[in-house]
Design a protein around this motif. Structure first.
Motif, PDB file in Angstrom:
ATOM      1  N   ARG A  17       0.843  -1.191   0.000  1.00 58.63           N
ATOM      2  CA  ARG A  17       0.000   0.000   0.000  1.00 58.63           C
ATOM      3  C   ARG A  17       0.880   1.244   0.000  1.00 58.63           C
ATOM      4  NH1 ARG A  17      -4.625   0.687   4.376  1.00 58.63           N
ATOM      5  NH2 ARG A  17      -3.145  -0.574   5.518  1.00 58.63           N
ATOM      6  N   PRO A  18       0.538   2.256  -0.826  1.00 62.60           N
ATOM      7  CA  PRO A  18       1.297   3.511  -0.785  1.00 62.60           C
ATOM      8  C   PRO A  18       1.285   4.101   0.616  1.00 62.60           C
ATOM      9  CG  PRO A  18      -0.093   3.448  -2.729  1.00 62.60           C
ATOM     10  CD  PRO A  18      -0.473   2.265  -1.886  1.00 62.60           C
ATOM     11  N   LEU A  19       2.432   4.545   1.073  1.00 68.05           N
ATOM     12  CA  LEU A  19       2.546   5.096   2.415  1.00 68.05           C
ATOM     13  C   LEU A  19       1.623   6.296   2.590  1.00 68.05           C
ATOM     14  CD1 LEU A  19       6.417   4.908   2.948  1.00 68.05           C
ATOM     15  CD2 LEU A  19       4.677   3.408   3.913  1.00 68.05           C
ATOM     16  N   GLY A  20       0.943   6.336   3.716  1.00 71.11           N
ATOM     17  CA  GLY A  20       0.044   7.450   4.014  1.00 71.11           C
ATOM     18  C   GLY A  20      -1.355   7.284   3.465  1.00 71.11           C
ATOM     19  N   LEU A  21      -1.594   6.256   2.646  1.00 64.08           N
ATOM     20  CA  LEU A  21      -2.923   6.054   2.073  1.00 64.08           C
ATOM     21  C   LEU A  21      -3.805   5.289   3.055  1.00 64.08           C
ATOM     22  CD1 LEU A  21      -4.842   6.200  -0.387  1.00 64.08           C
ATOM     23  CD2 LEU A  21      -3.944   3.988  -1.091  1.00 64.08           C
ATOM     24  N   THR A  22      -4.987   5.804   3.296  1.00 64.46           N
ATOM     25  CA  THR A  22      -5.954   5.123   4.143  1.00 64.46           C
ATOM     26  C   THR A  22      -7.192   4.779   3.325  1.00 64.46           C
ATOM     27  OG1 THR A  22      -6.926   7.231   4.847  1.00 64.46           O
ATOM     28  CG2 THR A  22      -5.162   6.311   6.213  1.00 64.46           C
ATOM     29  N   TRP A  23      -7.936   3.792   3.806  1.00 67.19           N
ATOM     30  CA  TRP A  23      -9.151   3.372   3.100  1.00 67.19           C
ATOM     31  C   TRP A  23     -10.214   3.058   4.152  1.00 67.19           C
ATOM     32  CZ3 TRP A  23      -9.588   3.545  -2.149  1.00 67.19           C
ATOM     33  CH2 TRP A  23     -10.775   3.042  -2.694  1.00 67.19           C
ATOM     34  N   HIS A  24     -10.791   4.110   4.691  1.00 65.79           N
ATOM     35  CA  HIS A  24     -11.772   3.963   5.756  1.00 65.79           C
ATOM     36  C   HIS A  24     -13.094   4.559   5.298  1.00 65.79           C
ATOM     37  CE1 HIS A  24      -8.569   2.599   8.304  1.00 65.79           C
ATOM     38  NE2 HIS A  24      -7.934   3.762   8.252  1.00 65.79           N
ATOM     39  N   TYR A  25     -13.921   3.742   4.665  1.00 64.26           N
ATOM     40  CA  TYR A  25     -15.238   4.185   4.225  1.00 64.26           C
ATOM     41  C   TYR A  25     -16.311   3.367   4.937  1.00 64.26           C
ATOM     42  CZ  TYR A  25     -12.712   6.536   0.472  1.00 64.26           C
ATOM     43  OH  TYR A  25     -11.856   7.344  -0.244  1.00 64.26           O
TER      44      TYR A  25
ATOM     45  N   ILE B 168     -13.719  -2.594 -10.024  1.00 61.41           N
ATOM     46  CA  ILE B 168     -13.074  -3.710  -9.313  1.00 61.41           C
ATOM     47  C   ILE B 168     -12.170  -3.192  -8.211  1.00 61.41           C
ATOM     48  CG2 ILE B 168     -11.486  -5.650  -9.552  1.00 61.41           C
ATOM     49  CD1 ILE B 168     -12.507  -5.936 -12.445  1.00 61.41           C
ATOM     50  N   TYR B 169     -11.374  -2.176  -8.509  1.00 61.76           N
ATOM     51  CA  TYR B 169     -10.450  -1.625  -7.515  1.00 61.76           C
ATOM     52  C   TYR B 169     -11.190  -1.028  -6.327  1.00 61.76           C
ATOM     53  CZ  TYR B 169      -7.813   2.257  -5.440  1.00 61.76           C
ATOM     54  OH  TYR B 169      -7.272   3.156  -4.558  1.00 61.76           O
ATOM     55  N   ASN B 170     -12.157  -0.173  -6.578  1.00 64.06           N
ATOM     56  CA  ASN B 170     -12.812   0.537  -5.489  1.00 64.06           C
ATOM     57  C   ASN B 170     -13.702  -0.362  -4.640  1.00 64.06           C
ATOM     58  OD1 ASN B 170     -12.395   3.699  -5.547  1.00 64.06           O
ATOM     59  ND2 ASN B 170     -12.380   2.994  -7.680  1.00 64.06           N
ATOM     60  N   LEU B 171     -14.218  -1.440  -5.212  1.00 62.62           N
ATOM     61  CA  LEU B 171     -15.107  -2.330  -4.469  1.00 62.62           C
ATOM     62  C   LEU B 171     -14.390  -3.560  -3.922  1.00 62.62           C
ATOM     63  CD1 LEU B 171     -18.259  -2.143  -6.778  1.00 62.62           C
ATOM     64  CD2 LEU B 171     -17.697  -0.762  -4.774  1.00 62.62           C
ATOM     65  N   HIS B 172     -13.127  -3.729  -4.277  1.00 69.42           N
ATOM     66  CA  HIS B 172     -12.368  -4.887  -3.797  1.00 69.42           C
ATOM     67  C   HIS B 172     -12.013  -4.703  -2.327  1.00 69.42           C
ATOM     68  CE1 HIS B 172      -9.267  -8.013  -3.619  1.00 69.42           C
ATOM     69  NE2 HIS B 172      -9.739  -8.456  -4.764  1.00 69.42           N
ATOM     70  N   PRO B 173     -12.074  -5.767  -1.533  1.00 68.73           N
ATOM     71  CA  PRO B 173     -11.691  -5.644  -0.117  1.00 68.73           C
ATOM     72  C   PRO B 173     -10.240  -5.190   0.032  1.00 68.73           C
ATOM     73  CG  PRO B 173     -12.796  -7.738  -0.555  1.00 68.73           C
ATOM     74  CD  PRO B 173     -12.502  -7.121  -1.888  1.00 68.73           C
ATOM     75  N   VAL B 174      -9.963  -4.531   1.147  1.00 66.26           N
ATOM     76  CA  VAL B 174      -8.595  -4.075   1.409  1.00 66.26           C
ATOM     77  C   VAL B 174      -7.672  -5.282   1.519  1.00 66.26           C
ATOM     78  CG1 VAL B 174      -7.107  -2.886   3.049  1.00 66.26           C
ATOM     79  CG2 VAL B 174      -9.374  -1.979   2.534  1.00 66.26           C
ATOM     80  N   SER B 175      -6.662  -5.318   0.685  1.00 66.07           N
ATOM     81  CA  SER B 175      -5.722  -6.429   0.623  1.00 66.07           C
ATOM     82  C   SER B 175      -4.572  -6.010  -0.274  1.00 66.07           C
ATOM     83  CB  SER B 175      -6.403  -7.682   0.038  1.00 66.07           C
ATOM     84  OG  SER B 175      -6.760  -7.444  -1.317  1.00 66.07           O
ATOM     85  N   PRO B 176      -3.484  -6.764  -0.298  1.00 63.14           N
ATOM     86  CA  PRO B 176      -2.387  -6.432  -1.220  1.00 63.14           C
ATOM     87  C   PRO B 176      -2.842  -6.362  -2.677  1.00 63.14           C
ATOM     88  CG  PRO B 176      -1.621  -7.977   0.427  1.00 63.14           C
ATOM     89  CD  PRO B 176      -3.106  -7.850   0.623  1.00 63.14           C
ATOM     90  N   ARG B 177      -3.827  -7.212  -3.045  1.00 66.45           N
ATOM     91  CA  ARG B 177      -4.317  -7.188  -4.430  1.00 66.45           C
ATOM     92  C   ARG B 177      -4.980  -5.862  -4.755  1.00 66.45           C
ATOM     93  NH1 ARG B 177      -7.887 -12.157  -6.274  1.00 66.45           N
ATOM     94  NH2 ARG B 177      -5.858 -13.138  -5.880  1.00 66.45           N
ATOM     95  N   LYS B 178      -5.621  -5.252  -3.756  1.00 62.45           N
ATOM     96  CA  LYS B 178      -6.283  -3.965  -3.989  1.00 62.45           C
ATOM     97  C   LYS B 178      -5.286  -2.919  -4.432  1.00 62.45           C
ATOM     98  CE  LYS B 178      -9.549  -0.748  -1.816  1.00 62.45           C
ATOM     99  NZ  LYS B 178     -10.733  -1.173  -2.587  1.00 62.45           N
ATOM    100  N   TRP B 179      -4.100  -2.918  -3.855  1.00 61.85           N
ATOM    101  CA  TRP B 179      -3.106  -1.900  -4.189  1.00 61.85           C
ATOM    102  C   TRP B 179      -2.497  -2.165  -5.565  1.00 61.85           C
ATOM    103  CZ3 TRP B 179      -5.448   0.735  -1.159  1.00 61.85           C
ATOM    104  CH2 TRP B 179      -5.726   0.365   0.153  1.00 61.85           C
ATOM    105  N   LEU B 180      -2.499  -3.427  -6.007  1.00 60.19           N
ATOM    106  CA  LEU B 180      -2.104  -3.715  -7.385  1.00 60.19           C
ATOM    107  C   LEU B 180      -3.154  -3.165  -8.352  1.00 60.19           C
ATOM    108  CD1 LEU B 180      -0.767  -7.384  -7.105  1.00 60.19           C
ATOM    109  CD2 LEU B 180       0.579  -5.307  -7.460  1.00 60.19           C
ATOM    110  N   LEU B 181      -4.423  -3.335  -7.990  1.00 59.71           N
ATOM    111  CA  LEU B 181      -5.502  -2.796  -8.816  1.00 59.71           C
ATOM    112  C   LEU B 181      -5.448  -1.275  -8.867  1.00 59.71           C
ATOM    113  CD1 LEU B 181      -8.393  -5.119  -7.593  1.00 59.71           C
ATOM    114  CD2 LEU B 181      -7.453  -5.041  -9.914  1.00 59.71           C
TER     115      LEU B 181
END
Length: 227
Positions: A8-16, A75-88
């Protein structure tokens, strides 16, 4: 180092909240459905029109870019938080460059005149290619700079106003301008992380901006096909 141990890019959060995710999901599903229908309509119309292979190829490039950006974004925005999400995320951000270049391609092919129009198109694709490479190979770097580059590249058509923009029909021209304004205003919400439903609002602006630019290409294609 610009990524954490999960990629995950440093400083990026995903809290929705769940409501925010549902709202964003509705917008994305609508976008994918409309994008698929719109892309199919463009390709069928271009195939039936008396156009050269260059114009048909240009329309196909736009249609492919349209479906790709809407699909990958969903796909990216609805994918669960995981390493794959950051690839997307890399693919999602890279495809923005493809979408900008893909939008200009049929405009130049359908209404562009002179060397200036094609020089502009070459410039856009070169910059887009560099941007895509940076997003894919150096994730987490230049994220803020990229926002400015997206806007700069999107408005670069003004550099070839006489050979591309001025040749558009009035309706197509207005749709192009409104779409650009919607994209630009949407950036405010893209960076306004503390605003409730910020992500959904940003993607609504993107969807309406995309619809306007689709209208520009549809009007241009219809105008050429009817001649």
């Amino acid at each position: 180092m610009f990524l954490d141990t999960d990629g995950r890019p440093l400083g990026l959060t995903w809290h929705y909240t769940r409501r925010e995710i549902v709202a964003d999901g509705v917008i994305h599903c609508l976008g994918v459905a409309l994008g698929l229908a719109g892309a199919a309509a463009l390709i069928v119309t271009a195939a039936a029109a008396h156009l050269g292979w260059e114009a048909r190829a240009a329309v196909a490039i736009y249609a492919a870019a349209l479906v790709s950006i809407l699909g990958v974004s969903a796909i990216y925005n609805l994918h669960p938080v995981s390493p794959r999400k950051w690839l997307l995320r890399r693919a999602d951000h890279a495809l923005i460059y493809l979408m900008i270049a893909g939008t200009y391609t049929p405009l130049v092919a359908l209404v562009g005149t002179g060397a200036t129009a094609y020089a502009l198109l070459a410039f856009i694709w070169i910059v887009a290619g560099i941007g895509i490479a940076i997003k894919l190979l150096m994730p987490g770097r230049f994220d803020r700079l990229s926002i400015g580059l997206y806007l700069l590249l999107g408005w670069s058509g003004l550099l070839a106003y006489e050979s591309v923009i001025a040749a558009l029909q009035p309706t197509a021209l207005w749709l192009l301008a409104v779409g650009g304004v919607l994209y630009s205003l949407g950036v405010i919400f893209h960076v306004w992380r503390t605003l409730p439903f910020q992500n959904a609002i940003w993607h609504a602006f993107v969807l309406f901006g995309t619809a306007c630019h689709y209208g520009t290409i549809w009007a241009s294609l219809s105008g050429v096909a009817s001649t």
